[in-house]
Design an enzyme around this catalytic site. Structure first.
Site, PDB file in Angstrom:
ATOM      1  N   LYS A  64      40.586  45.767  40.199  1.00  0.00           N
ATOM      2  CA  LYS A  64      40.820  44.380  40.606  1.00  0.00           C
ATOM      3  C   LYS A  64      40.051  43.985  41.863  1.00  0.00           C
ATOM      4  O   LYS A  64      39.781  42.797  42.070  1.00  0.00           O
ATOM      5  CB  LYS A  64      42.323  44.136  40.820  1.00  0.00           C
ATOM      6  CG  LYS A  64      43.133  44.237  39.532  1.00  0.00           C
ATOM      7  CD  LYS A  64      44.584  43.857  39.748  1.00  0.00           C
ATOM      8  CE  LYS A  64      45.353  43.936  38.443  1.00  0.00           C
ATOM      9  NZ  LYS A  64      46.735  43.423  38.585  1.00  0.00           N
ATOM     10  N   GLY A 107      52.230  50.729  47.551  1.00  0.00           N
ATOM     11  CA  GLY A 107      50.844  50.677  47.117  1.00  0.00           C
ATOM     12  C   GLY A 107      50.050  49.653  47.907  1.00  0.00           C
ATOM     13  O   GLY A 107      50.615  48.683  48.431  1.00  0.00           O
ATOM     14  N   GLY A 134      44.724  46.354  44.554  1.00  0.00           N
ATOM     15  CA  GLY A 134      44.540  44.947  44.215  1.00  0.00           C
ATOM     16  C   GLY A 134      45.815  44.245  43.801  1.00  0.00           C
ATOM     17  O   GLY A 134      46.048  43.088  44.176  1.00  0.00           O
TER      18      GLY A 134
END
Length: 245
Positions: A63, A126, A129
């Site tokens: 991403k 996390g 993206g």
């Protein structure tokens, strides 16, 4: 027949092809949607030369890295720094690629009905993206957030730093990592689940399996949970709108 698809590294877990194939069939749309696994993002230019795409979706882990191959970004995708939707624009014999991010729409629409007054602070598991889009959406919703990563960075917590106080302060926990995705369903992000309570809301962007171990462990401690299937549908519909506007 117009060609659409999804690019990512491993796509055996994806429901995107099923979603769009059923949509095309039900609405008598002359189009095809396929999955394209790329071992590296450097294969992207070759793929686009081999197919006459009208639109692509992008998933983990590309991403962010796909942006270097695009001609233009829409304002929101530019602010986020991540793209999950690409529109192929053909004009005057030239094809240009424009990147968008519809994850925000899918996430916001799916989570809003479940939010309660105690969900004022969030942990985003996390830093890829997908997490950037979630952070953008949380800001719009007025929810404070903190990223959690395996690596120590300024302003980012590590999983080892998560304790009872931090879990207590952050009643919304969102998994933006691929940990727990089919077929590796027996693993979960390493957070201290023993501190989860009935006031917590665990949201997993993963939708296959339908209930990840992350969600199961949260529910065992009284939390509510939601997977990413509704988000997938929402972002897919938004992508289709972009491709056809």
């Amino acid at each position: 027949m117009k060609q659409y698809g999804l690019i990512g590294k491993t796509l055996g877990h994806s429901f995107s092809k099923k979603f769009f194939t059923e949509k095309f069939s039900q609405e008598s749309i002359e189009a095809q949607y396929d999955l394209f696994e790329l071992p590296e993002i450097t294969h992207f230019p070759c793929l686009t030369q081999q197919h006459e795409f009208y639109g692509l979706n992008v998933t983990i882990p590309y991403k962010e890295s796909v942006i270097q191959y695009l001609d233009e970004l829409d304002k929101i995708a530019s602010e986020i720094g991540a793209v999950n939707t690409i529109k192929f624009i053909r004009k005057n014999g030239r094809t240009s690629l424009k990147g968008y991010n519809t994850d925000i729409i899918g996430f916001t629409n799916s989570i809003t009905p479940h939010l309660k007054k105690e969900h004022q602070k969030a942990l985003i598991l996390g830093t890829g993206g997908a997490s950037k889009a979630i952070a953008f959406a949380l800001t719009k919703l007025g929810i404070e957030y903190t990223f959690v990563s395996r690596k120590k960075q300024d302003g980012i917590l590590t999983y080892q730093e998560l304790n009872e106080e931090i879990i207590h302060q952050n009643k919304l926990i969102i998994n933006c990592t691929p940990i727990g995705t089919f077929p590796n369903c027996d693993i979960a992000p390493e957070i201290p689940y023993k501190h989860i309570t009935s006031e917590h809301f665990l949201y997993d962007l993963i939708y296959n399996p339908a209930k990840t171990l992350f969600c199961q462990l949260g529910e065992e401690n009284g939390a509510i949970s939601l997977n990413g299937l509704e988000m997938l549908h929402g972002q897919a519909i938004a992508s289709w709108t972009i491709w056809n506007q």
